[in-house]
Design a protein around this motif. Structure first.
Motif, short mmCIF file in Angstrom:
data_model
loop_
_atom_site.label_atom_id
_atom_site.label_comp_id
_atom_site.label_asym_id
_atom_site.label_seq_id
_atom_site.Cartn_x
_atom_site.Cartn_y
_atom_site.Cartn_z
N UNK A 144 48.13 16.78 38.90
CA UNK A 144 48.25 15.83 37.81
C UNK A 144 46.92 15.76 37.06
N UNK A 145 46.99 15.22 35.84
CA UNK A 145 45.80 15.14 34.99
C UNK A 145 44.80 14.13 35.55
N UNK A 146 43.53 14.46 35.42
CA UNK A 146 42.48 13.57 35.89
C UNK A 146 41.26 13.66 34.98
N UNK A 147 40.28 12.83 35.27
CA UNK A 147 39.01 12.89 34.57
C UNK A 147 37.97 13.49 35.52
N UNK A 148 37.33 14.56 35.07
CA UNK A 148 36.20 15.13 35.82
C UNK A 148 34.93 14.60 35.20
N UNK A 149 34.15 13.87 35.98
CA UNK A 149 32.90 13.29 35.47
C UNK A 149 31.76 14.25 35.78
N UNK A 150 31.08 14.69 34.72
CA UNK A 150 29.95 15.60 34.85
C UNK A 150 28.65 14.84 34.59
N UNK A 151 27.61 15.21 35.31
CA UNK A 151 26.28 14.63 35.07
C UNK A 151 25.41 15.73 34.49
N UNK A 152 25.06 15.56 33.21
CA UNK A 152 24.31 16.57 32.47
C UNK A 152 23.01 15.96 31.96
N UNK A 153 21.89 16.39 32.55
CA UNK A 153 20.59 15.85 32.16
C UNK A 153 20.53 14.34 32.26
#
Length: 218
Positions: A144-153
């Motif tokens: 199912x659809x989800x949110x991938x949280x990325x940490x960039x700088x």
């Protein structure tokens, strides 16, 4: 050893003329069938058969391929992508995205609430030129659809994804260059391609992705 395979002649795979079928319904419920199975399992093993399996089992197992890197693999549209696992902060349920004034188009979708924290929501589909229209909805209990949280700088951003595959460990030396197609050239944000069975994922270059996102958030 001779086995009378009457089930092939007068049983369920034959002409069904066996008088016992009315009582047993199927040959596998018949004592004759069960006795044949037992005799088959207890038959003497040929020396050639034992020797062949002895050679097979004595063969040393191949050494596992060394892995020195890991990536988080996910799907957007019909494309599998990956980011270095160090950039993947968390995975969260899909949530409504609120548009920002005068920023209604492009890769910056707006802002989204993730665990009580308001984060910028980015579309990797728009950033990479991936078509999502007409792609069938994901199927499966854990798809199912989800949110991938990325940490960039130091900046966290939320990316809607159609499906999460999980963490894939791979050898850096096995990274393949992205292939161009007749439709388009590979995105400059792709560092290469990694594989996990039938899944081939385009690995995003972490440094280039951070630079691109920083420009979007100005």
């Amino acid at each position: 050893m001779i086995v009378d395979d009457c089930w092939r002649r007068i049983g369920v795979t034959g002409d069904r003329s066996c008088a016992e079928l009315e009582r047993h319904i199927h040959c596998r419920n018949c004592a004759v069938y069960a006795d044949a199975a037992q005799r088959n399992l207890q038959r003497p093993v040929e020396p050639e058969y034992r020797e062949a399996w002895a050679r097979e089992l004595a063969r040393p197992e191949p050494a596992p391929a060394p892995t020195d890197a890991a990536a988080m693999v996910f799907r957007i549209g019909a494309e599998w992508l990956a980011v270095p696992v160090a950039l993947a902060a968390t995975v969260a349920p899909l949530a409504p995205v609120h548009r920002l004034p005068h920023r209604a188009t492009g890769a910056l979708l707006g802002v989204v609430n993730v665990g009580g924290r308001v984060l910028p929501a980015l579309s990797l589909a728009a950033l990479l030129g991936i078509a999502t229209a007409g792609v069938p909805a994901p199927l499966g209990r854990h798809t199912f659809e989800r949110l991938l949280v990325l940490e960039l700088n130091g900046q966290r951003v939320a990316v809607p994804v159609a499906e999460m595959h999980g963490i894939l460990r791979y050898a850096g030396s096995a990274l393949r260059p992205p292939a161009a197609t007749l439709e388009h050239l590979p995105s400059p944000l792709l560092a290469g391609v990694i594989a996990d069975g039938a899944i081939e994922a385009g690995l995003l270059d972490g440094a280039l992705l951070e630079r691109e996102v920083k420009g979007l958030l100005r």
